[in-house]
Design an enzyme around this catalytic site. Sequence first.
Site, short mmCIF file in Angstrom:
data_model
loop_
_atom_site.label_atom_id
_atom_site.label_comp_id
_atom_site.label_asym_id
_atom_site.label_seq_id
_atom_site.Cartn_x
_atom_site.Cartn_y
_atom_site.Cartn_z
N TRP A 21 0.84 -1.20 0.00
CA TRP A 21 0.00 0.00 0.00
C TRP A 21 0.88 1.25 0.00
O TRP A 21 1.85 1.34 0.73
CB TRP A 21 -0.90 -0.02 1.23
CG TRP A 21 -1.65 1.24 1.49
CD1 TRP A 21 -2.58 1.82 0.69
CD2 TRP A 21 -1.58 2.07 2.66
NE1 TRP A 21 -3.09 2.96 1.27
CE2 TRP A 21 -2.49 3.13 2.49
CE3 TRP A 21 -0.83 2.01 3.83
CZ2 TRP A 21 -2.67 4.13 3.44
CZ3 TRP A 21 -1.01 2.99 4.78
CH2 TRP A 21 -1.92 4.04 4.59
N ASP A 49 0.51 -9.01 1.14
CA ASP A 49 -0.82 -8.41 1.17
C ASP A 49 -0.89 -7.22 0.22
O ASP A 49 -0.01 -6.35 0.23
CB ASP A 49 -1.13 -7.93 2.59
CG ASP A 49 -2.51 -7.30 2.69
OD1 ASP A 49 -3.50 -8.05 2.83
OD2 ASP A 49 -2.60 -6.06 2.62
N TYR A 54 -4.93 -0.31 -4.68
CA TYR A 54 -3.61 0.29 -4.49
C TYR A 54 -3.03 0.68 -5.85
O TYR A 54 -2.82 -0.16 -6.73
CB TYR A 54 -2.65 -0.68 -3.78
CG TYR A 54 -3.06 -1.06 -2.38
CD1 TYR A 54 -4.01 -0.34 -1.66
CD2 TYR A 54 -2.47 -2.15 -1.74
CE1 TYR A 54 -4.38 -0.70 -0.37
CE2 TYR A 54 -2.82 -2.52 -0.45
CZ TYR A 54 -3.78 -1.80 0.22
OH TYR A 54 -4.14 -2.16 1.50
N SER A 152 -11.75 -6.05 6.47
CA SER A 152 -10.81 -4.99 6.87
C SER A 152 -11.59 -3.79 7.36
O SER A 152 -12.49 -3.30 6.66
CB SER A 152 -9.93 -4.59 5.68
OG SER A 152 -9.05 -3.54 6.05
N PRO A 207 1.63 -0.80 11.64
CA PRO A 207 2.13 -0.99 13.00
C PRO A 207 3.14 0.07 13.43
O PRO A 207 3.38 0.25 14.63
CB PRO A 207 2.78 -2.38 12.94
CG PRO A 207 3.17 -2.55 11.51
CD PRO A 207 2.08 -1.88 10.73
N ALA A 209 2.70 3.23 12.57
CA ALA A 209 1.94 4.48 12.49
C ALA A 209 2.45 5.37 11.37
O ALA A 209 2.79 6.53 11.56
CB ALA A 209 1.98 5.23 13.83
N LYS A 216 11.48 9.40 13.23
CA LYS A 216 12.09 10.31 12.26
C LYS A 216 11.40 11.67 12.18
O LYS A 216 11.98 12.64 11.68
CB LYS A 216 12.11 9.67 10.87
CG LYS A 216 10.74 9.43 10.23
CD LYS A 216 10.91 8.72 8.90
CE LYS A 216 9.59 8.31 8.28
NZ LYS A 216 9.76 7.56 7.02
N ARG A 228 6.73 9.92 4.22
CA ARG A 228 5.30 9.78 3.91
C ARG A 228 4.54 11.08 4.13
O ARG A 228 3.57 11.38 3.43
CB ARG A 228 4.70 8.66 4.76
CG ARG A 228 3.24 8.38 4.44
CD ARG A 228 2.86 6.98 4.82
NE ARG A 228 3.54 6.00 3.98
CZ ARG A 228 3.41 4.69 4.11
NH1 ARG A 228 2.65 4.20 5.06
NH2 ARG A 228 4.05 3.86 3.31
#
Length: 336
Positions: A21, A49, A54, A152, A207, A209, A216, A228
């Site tokens: 993803w 996965d 995506y 999900s 996991p 976050a 960072k 990100r």
Amino acid sequence: MEFRHLGNSGLKISEIAYGNWLTHGSQVEADVATACVRRALDEGITTFDTADVYANTVAEEVLGDALKGERRESLEIFTKVYWPTGPGGHNDSGLSRKHIRESIDGSLRRLQTDYVDLYQAHRYDVETPLEETMQAFADLVRAGKVLYIGVSEWTADQIRAGHALAQELGVQLISSQPQYSMLWRVIEEEVVPTSQELGISQIVWSPIAQGVLTGKYKPGQPAPEGSRATDTKGGADMVARFLQDEVLERVARLEPIAADVGLSMAQLAVAWVLQNPNVAAAIIGASRPEQVSDNVKASGVRLDADVLKTIDDVLADVVVRDPEMTARNAPKQRPS
């Protein structure tokens, strides 16, 4: 790499799964994505996965190409259906029989496989009767295109209803894929107890976050270039909720805890979710192969109770625990 059963089934999966993803077909080029998948295989990851949405189906293509030549029986390949794909027509999303049947064929073609080990309802579809959705999934199981089914970001009540119908139809609903991390624990009060009762495991996403738990991001400082938080294709929106100085200050206080147990911040975050006995796997992503090698070192780690308590004390009131967040964040109508 250690392995865990998925739900009450006989299927075993690697407790660290690789997910693509926001990376494959979007953030990183295909050659780098392939290198990350190859590194995952080298590190013992067997569970992969993805989802049709995506990068608007491109991520499935990249994963299929990257896994080409691998022994299919040695892999567990998961994908999902719900969000819009293609041109976004009126039947190009949701969990109708039409969309599910058409979506699985597209996913199998892109993944270059005859079946997926787990097919997941990527969200709950409020516009389609649950009976229709579960019957369509059951038909795919009987057709051999899908081995097991999962969901999900469903609420505990939705999971219970879906599981009951699956049992009536003679198929196995064995997994839930929610967001779960030290900072986001909304599944603990309702989803986890319900899943434990029904024989369903969690396969958790984010996991770390969205990178916040690596340490960072620093309070009062701009996000690092290429992170990100600077990704305008969707990553920045997802991570924004954690980029508050109060949260980042608490996360910084986890660094000595990680050092004391001989882990990196990312390894500590992944190991933390794996301490929950209802979690079968933590999904990691990567934009560089070395990130995969770092994260897999969390496999097999056992954190003492005093370490877990110290983490709880440090994060305290910045943790999101409200179980209503699952329903609150869910689509109120089928997207187009």
